[in-house]
Design a protein around this motif. Structure first.
Motif, PDB file in Angstrom:
ATOM      1  N   LEU A 380       0.771  -1.066   0.090  1.00 22.89           N
ATOM      2  CA  LEU A 380       0.098   0.090  -0.072  1.00 22.89           C
ATOM      3  C   LEU A 380       0.959   0.977  -0.152  1.00 22.89           C
ATOM      4  N   GLU A 381       1.837   1.258   0.608  1.00 25.63           N
ATOM      5  CA  GLU A 381       2.521   2.352   0.903  1.00 25.63           C
ATOM      6  C   GLU A 381       3.869   2.441  -0.089  1.00 25.63           C
ATOM      7  N   ARG A 382       3.894   1.544  -1.083  1.00 22.15           N
ATOM      8  CA  ARG A 382       4.895   1.547  -2.054  1.00 22.15           C
ATOM      9  C   ARG A 382       4.184   2.038  -3.576  1.00 22.15           C
ATOM     10  N   ALA A 383       2.913   1.533  -3.470  1.00 20.11           N
ATOM     11  CA  ALA A 383       2.264   1.469  -4.845  1.00 20.11           C
ATOM     12  C   ALA A 383       2.336   2.785  -5.597  1.00 20.11           C
ATOM     13  N   ARG A 384       2.125   3.785  -5.088  1.00 21.61           N
ATOM     14  CA  ARG A 384       2.008   5.124  -5.838  1.00 21.61           C
ATOM     15  C   ARG A 384       3.521   5.418  -6.332  1.00 21.61           C
ATOM     16  N   ASP A 385       4.555   5.242  -5.612  1.00 21.51           N
ATOM     17  CA  ASP A 385       6.089   5.474  -5.826  1.00 21.51           C
ATOM     18  C   ASP A 385       6.400   4.567  -7.241  1.00 21.51           C
ATOM     19  N   LEU A 386       5.800   3.275  -6.938  1.00 23.56           N
ATOM     20  CA  LEU A 386       5.852   2.395  -8.383  1.00 23.56           C
ATOM     21  C   LEU A 386       5.651   3.085  -9.543  1.00 23.56           C
ATOM     22  N   PHE A 387       4.593   3.606  -9.311  1.00 22.59           N
ATOM     23  CA  PHE A 387       3.827   4.181 -10.507  1.00 22.59           C
ATOM     24  C   PHE A 387       4.606   5.359 -11.089  1.00 22.59           C
ATOM     25  N   GLU A 388       4.676   6.385 -10.196  1.00 22.65           N
ATOM     26  CA  GLU A 388       5.058   7.721 -10.250  1.00 22.65           C
ATOM     27  C   GLU A 388       6.743   7.850 -10.591  1.00 22.65           C
ATOM     28  N   GLU A 389       7.438   6.775  -9.755  1.00 24.32           N
ATOM     29  CA  GLU A 389       9.039   7.053 -10.142  1.00 24.32           C
ATOM     30  C   GLU A 389       9.429   5.865 -11.027  1.00 24.32           C
ATOM     31  N   ALA A 390       8.678   4.574 -10.986  1.00 20.50           N
ATOM     32  CA  ALA A 390       9.276   3.494 -11.723  1.00 20.50           C
ATOM     33  C   ALA A 390       8.571   3.408 -12.863  1.00 20.50           C
ATOM     34  N   GLY A 391       6.991   3.856 -13.225  1.00 24.30           N
ATOM     35  CA  GLY A 391       6.540   3.801 -14.253  1.00 24.30           C
ATOM     36  C   GLY A 391       5.635   2.259 -14.256  1.00 24.30           C
ATOM     37  N   ILE A 392       5.257   1.697 -13.127  1.00 25.81           N
ATOM     38  CA  ILE A 392       4.637   0.635 -13.196  1.00 25.81           C
ATOM     39  C   ILE A 392       3.353   0.816 -12.427  1.00 25.81           C
ATOM     40  N   SER A 393       2.296   0.442 -13.250  1.00 23.96           N
ATOM     41  CA  SER A 393       1.130   0.598 -12.941  1.00 23.96           C
ATOM     42  C   SER A 393       0.518  -0.844 -12.286  1.00 23.96           C
ATOM     43  N   CYS A 430     -13.902   9.214   0.855  1.00 21.42           N
ATOM     44  CA  CYS A 430     -12.774   9.411   1.527  1.00 21.42           C
ATOM     45  C   CYS A 430     -12.161  10.485   2.311  1.00 21.42           C
ATOM     46  N   GLN A 431     -12.979  11.495   1.712  1.00 31.12           N
ATOM     47  CA  GLN A 431     -12.736  12.943   2.552  1.00 31.12           C
ATOM     48  C   GLN A 431     -13.281  12.884   3.868  1.00 31.12           C
ATOM     49  N   SER A 432     -14.195  11.890   4.120  1.00 27.56           N
ATOM     50  CA  SER A 432     -14.789  12.015   5.563  1.00 27.56           C
ATOM     51  C   SER A 432     -14.288  10.960   6.306  1.00 27.56           C
ATOM     52  N   HIS A 433     -13.187  10.277   6.093  1.00 28.58           N
ATOM     53  CA  HIS A 433     -12.543   9.249   6.837  1.00 28.58           C
ATOM     54  C   HIS A 433     -11.162   9.635   7.080  1.00 28.58           C
ATOM     55  N   PRO A 434     -10.800   9.478   7.937  1.00 30.52           N
ATOM     56  CA  PRO A 434      -9.287   9.620   8.315  1.00 30.52           C
ATOM     57  C   PRO A 434      -8.350   8.629   7.276  1.00 30.52           C
ATOM     58  N   ALA A 435      -7.386   9.369   6.512  1.00 30.53           N
ATOM     59  CA  ALA A 435      -6.543   8.898   5.761  1.00 30.53           C
ATOM     60  C   ALA A 435      -5.801   7.679   6.203  1.00 30.53           C
ATOM     61  N   PRO A 436      -5.292   6.702   6.034  1.00 27.68           N
ATOM     62  CA  PRO A 436      -4.329   5.878   6.369  1.00 27.68           C
ATOM     63  C   PRO A 436      -2.906   6.219   6.010  1.00 27.68           C
ATOM     64  N   ARG A 437      -1.765   6.016   6.415  1.00 22.90           N
ATOM     65  CA  ARG A 437      -0.556   6.289   5.798  1.00 22.90           C
ATOM     66  C   ARG A 437      -0.310   5.186   4.623  1.00 22.90           C
ATOM     67  N   ILE A 438      -0.158   6.240   3.403  1.00 21.41           N
ATOM     68  CA  ILE A 438      -0.305   5.646   2.091  1.00 21.41           C
ATOM     69  C   ILE A 438       1.052   5.942   1.391  1.00 21.41           C
ATOM     70  N   GLN A 439       2.073   6.239   2.012  1.00 24.32           N
ATOM     71  CA  GLN A 439       3.458   6.458   1.267  1.00 24.32           C
ATOM     72  C   GLN A 439       4.545   6.369   2.292  1.00 24.32           C
ATOM     73  N   ALA A 440       5.396   5.480   1.959  1.00 26.66           N
ATOM     74  CA  ALA A 440       6.686   5.459   2.730  1.00 26.66           C
ATOM     75  C   ALA A 440       7.900   6.234   2.000  1.00 26.66           C
ATOM     76  N   PRO A 441       8.910   6.643   3.069  1.00 27.90           N
ATOM     77  CA  PRO A 441       9.992   7.446   2.677  1.00 27.90           C
ATOM     78  C   PRO A 441      11.206   6.497   1.885  1.00 27.90           C
ATOM     79  N   ASN A 442      11.985   7.017   1.343  1.00 27.39           N
ATOM     80  CA  ASN A 442      13.248   6.411   0.811  1.00 27.39           C
ATOM     81  C   ASN A 442      12.746   5.378  -0.227  1.00 27.39           C
ATOM     82  N   PHE A 443      12.011   5.717  -1.218  1.00 27.16           N
ATOM     83  CA  PHE A 443      11.717   4.795  -2.387  1.00 27.16           C
ATOM     84  C   PHE A 443      12.966   4.750  -3.254  1.00 27.16           C
TER      85      PHE A 443
END
Length: 581
Positions: A380-393, A430-443
């Protein structure tokens, strides 16, 4: 090359002799407009049947050159001819009588996917077909008359009806090639339009059963959500409409038995073209896509999994991690990194076959077990960076955690096998629920410099150390290559000598012949390529390029057998990564 009359004379001269006399028939013979080669003669009528092939020059075969000038058209034509010959053989199978496998006539049984196979190859000069025949005998005594029926009556009728364009229904041949050209057009559109998959309206996704890949009759045809529907114009079919999945993170949700996994399974096999009538002809997925899952117990060798796993209690270095018995989370972490290494642009994940602690950790669990005590950084915390930094959907089927809603670009709900785009209402929730941690550092994507260790020398416990060992897969060209025995156990595994390679969780292998081909590729790699210096990427590139440029010959014994199907690069990576030797 000898004449067919010489073959007839030789055949009659060995009638009623002991079965091994059949081996004198090995060689090539001219039969008018085609040649017949007897490559391997079985040892007795109960052994694996004999291997033969025919070659027909293009000037006699007469297929239009545009049908086989491009790779996808050529593979489609080869597939069409293989299926045709298989159908013709059924009319003559076992009509020649005798003991054991006497009278058997067989070629590859193709599935729903269109694969490049050794059973039929179209070269620059010839059409080549490889097949098996059970040489007839009564007991272990040669019955030359029955084999004469096969070679001089049954087989010529099949060859004439299959490999000469004038004898075929031209419209059916054209339809097979044109379908492949349309499928290739969609694959090109995916690249140009920044899409990862397309599912045509009207597609039939459910399969007949767990043991049948045929389409399920009376199933619900696929209909695209309006917001994701695109229209494309194909070279032959013309206008086609369907659901286009863009790059990014797509979430598939819904109740049980509503079609989530069915859609994902169709997408994972969309890396291959399918035959007309399959229902998934126009389900097309980025051909580098990899299905990821947990694989408890698999081996891992020198993989940098530090993106997901760090600070193990035993202080083991996760930047070059090895284990003979991986856990679910560790195996899936390795699978992600190996997928990046293999050049995948799309990950396909089903939460049901994933390690839960690898995919997500909810807030309550993080409060109970602090982050400092948990070595796993969830997907969950790496999927966004996998797409934005590595181009993997990623296309992810989820059913237990709402945390994935926060990272998704598109959210599809499967409702009675019909997809509904619910992205906007879910994002509003999602706007009305507290967001979980969805990104981790040091990708950071690893450098992929790992190399496979060189095989041990022959005679010192390495592969091929038993110089007396023969069996299937042996080779007569010198070196250690001939001493490694290949045995395939269906689609799920194969062995080299005594080392078994487990491929059962490599879900995008479509056919046992691909597994058989992987065994031959790995054997060649161990003997000719892997030296302890080349990286895994370099090794796979060399194997794949050799197959592309030189065909099956370098990987086989003294003849190319019927029974090999080309795997993707991604499956070659998977094979090397699961080899424990």
């Amino acid at each position: 090359m000898k004449s067919c009359n010489e073959l007839r004379t030789l055949l009659r001269s060995i009638d009623h002799k002991s079965y091994p006399a059949y081996k004198s028939l090995a060689g090539a013979y001219q039969f008018g407009s085609y040649s017949l080669s007897i490559d391997h003669v079985q040892g007795d009528p109960f052994a694996s049947p004999s291997s033969l092939h025919v070659e027909i020059p293009h000037k006699d075969a007469g297929f239009p050159a545009p049908y086989y000038e491009n790779p996808y058209g050529r593979v489609a034509l080869q597939d069409f001819l293989t299926r045709k010959l298989s159908s013709l053989f059924e009319d003559f199978n076992f009509k020649a009588k005798g003991s054991g496998k006497s009278g058997l006539m067989s070629i590859t049984r193709c599935g729903q996917e269109v694969l490049e196979r050794s059973a039929c190859q179209i070269t620059k000069t010839h059409v080549v077909a490889r097949f098996h025949i059970g040489f007839p005998a009564f007991g272990r005594t040669i019955n030359a008359g029955e084999l004469e029926k096969i070679l001089f009556d049954f087989l010529p009728r099949c060859v004439e009806s299959c490999f000469f364009y004038r004898r075929l229904d031209g419209k059916k041949v054209e339809a097979a090639v044109f379908l492949a050209e349309d499928q290739q057009a969609i694959r090109q559109i995916l690249k140009e339009e920044k899409l990862v998959a397309f599912v045509a309206n009207g597609a039939i996704l459910p399969r007949k059963s767990g043991v049948s890949d045929l389409p399920l009759k009376e199933s619900v045809p696929f209909t695209s959500p309006a917001a994701m529907e695109r229209a494309f114009t194909l070279p032959h079919k013309g206008l086609i409409r369907g659901m286009a999945i863009p790059e990014g993170i797509t979430l598939i949700v819904g109740g049980g038995y509503h079609g989530k996994s069915t859609l994902l399974e169709a997408l994972q096999m969309g890396v291959y073209n399918h035959i007309s009538g399959d229902g998934r002809e126009y389900v097309i997925t980025d051909d580098t896509a990899i299905k990821l899952r947990a694989e408890d117990g698999r081996s891992i060798r020198n993989v940098d999994i530090s993106l997901f796993i760090n600070d193990l209690p035993n202080k083991k270095d996760t930047r070059s991690f090895s284990t003979p018995d991986a856990s679910g989370s560790t195996s899936q972490a390795a699978g992600v990194i190996e997928g990046v290494e293999a050049g995948s642009r799309l990950f396909l994940i089903d939460e049901d076959t994933s390690a839960t602690n690898f995919m997500v950790r909810d807030d309550f669990m993080q409060q109970v077990i602090s982050r400092e005590k948990e070595p796993i950084t969830p997907f969950l915390e790496r999927a966004r960076d996998l797409f934005e930094e590595a181009g993997i959907s990623t296309i992810l089927v989820a059913g237990s955690s709402g945390a994935f809603f926060y990272i998704a670009d598109k959210i599809l709900q499967m409702d009675c096998y019909r997809p509904v785009d619910i992205t906007q209402p879910v994002k509003a929730l999602c706007q009305s629920h507290p967001a979980p941690r969805i990104q981790a550092p040091n990708f950071a994507v690893p450098g992929f410099i790992r190399a496979l260790p060189a095989p041990k020398p022959a005679g010192r416990g390495g592969h091929g150390s038993d110089r007396r060992r023969g069996g299937s897969g042996s080779d007569d060209r010198g070196g250690r290559h001939e001493h490694m025995k290949v045995k395939t156990f269906g689609r799920d595994s194969f062995s080299l000598n005594k080392e078994t390679v487990d491929m059962r969780y490599v879900e995008q292998l479509a056919d046992s012949e691909q597994t058989n081909a992987l065994a031959h590729l790995l054997r060649f790699g161990l003997e000719q390529v892997i030296d302890g210096k080349k990286t895994v990427r370099q090794t796979v590139s060399l194997l794949f390029d050799t197959l592309d440029k030189k065909g099956w010959e370098p990987f086989c014994s003294s003849y190319v057998p019927c029974g090999l199907a080309k795997p993707r690069k991604q499956e070659i990576f998977a094979c090397l990564n699961r080899f424990r030797g």
